[in-house]
Design a protein around this motif. Structure first.
Motif, PDB file in Angstrom:
ATOM      1  N   ARG A 151      -0.878 112.533  89.891  1.00 30.25           N
ATOM      2  CA  ARG A 151       0.226 113.376  90.363  1.00 30.25           C
ATOM      3  C   ARG A 151       1.507 112.548  90.473  1.00 30.25           C
ATOM      4  N   TYR A 152       2.627 113.281  90.367  1.00 30.94           N
ATOM      5  CA  TYR A 152       3.929 112.649  90.620  1.00 30.94           C
ATOM      6  C   TYR A 152       4.808 113.705  91.294  1.00 30.94           C
ATOM      7  N   ASP A 153       4.642 113.843  92.600  1.00 30.32           N
ATOM      8  CA  ASP A 153       5.317 114.915  93.335  1.00 30.32           C
ATOM      9  C   ASP A 153       6.570 114.419  94.051  1.00 30.32           C
ATOM     10  N   ARG A 154       7.512 115.338  94.203  1.00 32.29           N
ATOM     11  CA  ARG A 154       8.749 115.078  94.937  1.00 32.29           C
ATOM     12  C   ARG A 154       9.118 116.328  95.714  1.00 32.29           C
ATOM     13  N   PHE A 155      10.068 116.172  96.629  1.00 32.91           N
ATOM     14  CA  PHE A 155      10.616 117.354  97.301  1.00 32.91           C
ATOM     15  C   PHE A 155      12.119 117.331  97.104  1.00 32.91           C
ATOM     16  N   LYS A 156      12.603 118.290  96.322  1.00 31.90           N
ATOM     17  CA  LYS A 156      14.025 118.361  95.998  1.00 31.90           C
ATOM     18  C   LYS A 156      14.545 119.766  96.271  1.00 31.90           C
ATOM     19  N   ASP A 210      11.858 123.886  83.860  1.00 28.66           N
ATOM     20  CA  ASP A 210      10.584 123.760  84.566  1.00 28.66           C
ATOM     21  C   ASP A 210      10.650 122.685  85.641  1.00 28.66           C
ATOM     22  N   ASP A 211      10.154 123.016  86.827  1.00 24.90           N
ATOM     23  CA  ASP A 211      10.096 122.054  87.935  1.00 24.90           C
ATOM     24  C   ASP A 211       8.682 121.938  88.494  1.00 24.90           C
ATOM     25  N   TYR A 212       7.716 122.417  87.737  1.00 23.59           N
ATOM     26  CA  TYR A 212       6.299 122.325  88.104  1.00 23.59           C
ATOM     27  C   TYR A 212       5.473 122.326  86.822  1.00 23.59           C
ATOM     28  N   PHE A 213       4.432 121.490  86.817  1.00 21.27           N
ATOM     29  CA  PHE A 213       3.476 121.584  85.714  1.00 21.27           C
ATOM     30  C   PHE A 213       2.103 121.125  86.169  1.00 21.27           C
ATOM     31  N   GLU A 214       1.101 121.692  85.534  1.00 20.86           N
ATOM     32  CA  GLU A 214      -0.276 121.257  85.675  1.00 20.86           C
ATOM     33  C   GLU A 214      -0.893 121.266  84.281  1.00 20.86           C
ATOM     34  N   VAL A 215      -1.432 120.129  83.880  1.00 22.19           N
ATOM     35  CA  VAL A 215      -1.990 119.969  82.539  1.00 22.19           C
ATOM     36  C   VAL A 215      -3.418 119.460  82.669  1.00 22.19           C
ATOM     37  N   LYS A 227      -0.371 116.513  87.250  1.00 22.16           N
ATOM     38  CA  LYS A 227       0.413 117.486  88.009  1.00 22.16           C
ATOM     39  C   LYS A 227       1.706 116.861  88.514  1.00 22.16           C
ATOM     40  N   ALA A 228       2.756 117.677  88.587  1.00 18.83           N
ATOM     41  CA  ALA A 228       4.004 117.271  89.228  1.00 18.83           C
ATOM     42  C   ALA A 228       4.733 118.511  89.707  1.00 18.83           C
ATOM     43  N   SER A 229       5.476 118.331  90.781  1.00 14.04           N
ATOM     44  CA  SER A 229       6.235 119.441  91.344  1.00 14.04           C
ATOM     45  C   SER A 229       7.416 118.885  92.126  1.00 14.04           C
ATOM     46  N   ASN A 230       8.493 119.643  92.158  1.00 12.35           N
ATOM     47  CA  ASN A 230       9.648 119.304  92.989  1.00 12.35           C
ATOM     48  C   ASN A 230       9.629 120.054  94.314  1.00 12.35           C
ATOM     49  N   GLN A 231       8.471 120.646  94.661  1.00  7.26           N
ATOM     50  CA  GLN A 231       8.346 121.412  95.898  1.00  7.26           C
ATOM     51  C   GLN A 231       7.183 120.887  96.734  1.00  7.26           C
ATOM     52  N   VAL A 232       7.047 119.577  96.844  1.00  5.63           N
ATOM     53  CA  VAL A 232       5.972 118.983  97.637  1.00  5.63           C
ATOM     54  C   VAL A 232       6.589 118.038  98.662  1.00  5.63           C
ATOM     55  N   ARG A 233       6.644 118.498  99.914  1.00  7.42           N
ATOM     56  CA  ARG A 233       7.206 117.652 100.967  1.00  7.42           C
ATOM     57  C   ARG A 233       6.164 116.671 101.507  1.00  7.42           C
ATOM     58  N   GLU A 234       4.937 117.133 101.657  1.00  2.00           N
ATOM     59  CA  GLU A 234       3.843 116.283 102.135  1.00  2.00           C
ATOM     60  C   GLU A 234       2.983 115.905 100.937  1.00  2.00           C
ATOM     61  N   SER A 251      -2.358 105.964  96.624  1.00  2.04           N
ATOM     62  CA  SER A 251      -1.037 106.579  96.713  1.00  2.04           C
ATOM     63  C   SER A 251      -0.091 105.917  95.724  1.00  2.04           C
ATOM     64  N   ARG A 252       1.002 106.608  95.416  1.00  2.00           N
ATOM     65  CA  ARG A 252       2.035 106.030  94.547  1.00  2.00           C
ATOM     66  C   ARG A 252       2.939 105.173  95.429  1.00  2.00           C
TER      67      ARG A 252
END
Length: 352
Positions: A151-156, A210-215, A227-234, A251-252
């Motif tokens: 995963r590579y998640d962010r909260f933006k 696109d600001d979310y993907f799952e492959v 997976k990655a998303s710009n809507q992950v705060r935790e 963890s990253r």
């Protein structure tokens, strides 16, 4: 005595200022000779001896330059890389390599014709966390690894100020941006997949790309989920691996990007060494005993990429990342886009 590679960078925004110039400057095998600066002239504030060029053509015509780093918006990679090769320069192309397979093939053929080195800057291979994951997989610490999630998640809440990243068009969106990192890491660990299934979408009302993907990458007796998303705060762990003997969670926590943004030099003491709380959790079987322990990752260091590239140019050693490897990432991206569009599993032809 080494002869430094005279190097020019195509942009001095965040990519040039943070991910390229500091490593060129810190490595005695390179000399930061020039920067293409279209409007703002800021490079000399950091590197007083650097030459500032107004146009790409002016920069490419300078015979002193041996290496050009293409670190401009994704959609320009093919055009600028082609011009640099035609001008007789070695090149490093930022990820993603190109927008489509045809562009990558043409550049590979041109580089061979020109007898120039070409590499793709997949720097996340040199992250401390991924280096530990590679040890886990290659060392068979989990037995046969069969379930993987990266995963590579962010909260933006706001869009990026870089308009080219937020404007619909070829190469835009989170999947080309972060997906290329995750795909490259997966291919390094497990090779090319047999098939691909993907879901690419927009979650935030403000986003136009696109600001979310799952492959899902399909392998024989193995599944890899990216997976990655710009809507992950935790955030969740960046790497979760399960195998026939155990599990590994990490963890990253590579510190290089944050240190670079803070202005820390890559040749400073303690560079790329994660804090103790960044250790990975290993729960497996070793010598017929169950072990559950924290594992310290090796040092991360993007300068290793540049050192290896230098040896490839001067001594004909292997490139740190080949153009063919960069092209494989693009082929998976294309299969995933097709899968998401058609809502089906797409067979991956590894013979292309």
């Amino acid at each position: 005595m080494s002869i430094p590679l005279q190097t020019a960078i195509c942009s001095f925004g965040m990519s040039g200022k943070v991910f390229h110039a500091p490593f060129i400057h810190a490595n005695p095998n390179f000399n930061l000779y020039g920067v293409w600066e279209r409007s703002k002239k800021t490079a000399q504030q950091f590197y007083p001896e650097v030459k500032s060029f107004d146009t790409l053509e002016e920069m490419l015509s300078d015979q002193a330059i041996e290496l050009v780093i293409i670190n401009t918006p994704n959609v320009t990679h093919f055009e600028y890389a082609k011009k640099a090769l035609q001008a007789g320069k070695h090149i490093i192309v930022e990820k993603p390599f190109v927008i489509n397979t045809a562009e990558g093939i043409e550049l590979i053929e041109l580089a061979a014709k020109q007898k120039k080195k070409m590499s793709v800057y997949h720097n996340r291979r040199f992250d401390s966390d991924f280096r530990l994951v590679r040890k886990v997989v290659q060392g068979n610490w989990l037995g046969e690894t069969n379930q993987v999630e990266i995963r590579y998640d962010r909260f933006k809440e706001q869009l990026s100020p870089k308009l080219h990243k937020e404007t619909p068009g070829p190469g835009a969106g989170l999947f080309y941006d972060l997906g290329s990192h995750l795909i490259d890491q997966s291919l390094q660990l497990f090779g090319l997949p047999q098939a691909v299934f993907a879901d690419l979408t927009i979650l935030r009302p403000i986003s136009k790309v696109d600001d979310y993907f799952e492959v899902i990458l399909y392998y024989n007796r193995k599944r890899v989920i990216l997976k990655a998303s710009n809507q992950v705060r935790e955030g969740l762990p960046a790497y979760v691996l399960h195998g026939s003997k155990g599990s590994f969670i990490k963890s990253r926590t590579d510190i290089q990007e944050n240190d670079l943004i803070a202005g820390k030099a890559p040749d400073s003491e303690g560079w790329g060494i994660e804090p103790e709380d960044g250790r990975g959790l290993l729960h497996t079987e070793r010598n017929n005993e169950i072990v559950r322990e924290l594992v310290t990752p090796p040092q991360g260091n993007y300068i290793d990429y540049f050192s290896q590239f230098y040896r490839a140019v001067r001594f004909e050693e292997a490139l740190p990342v080949t153009a063919e490897e960069g092209l494989d990432v693009i082929r998976v991206i294309e299969a995933a886009i097709e899968s998401s569009r058609d809502r089906r599993v797409v067979a991956f032809n590894s013979s292309k």
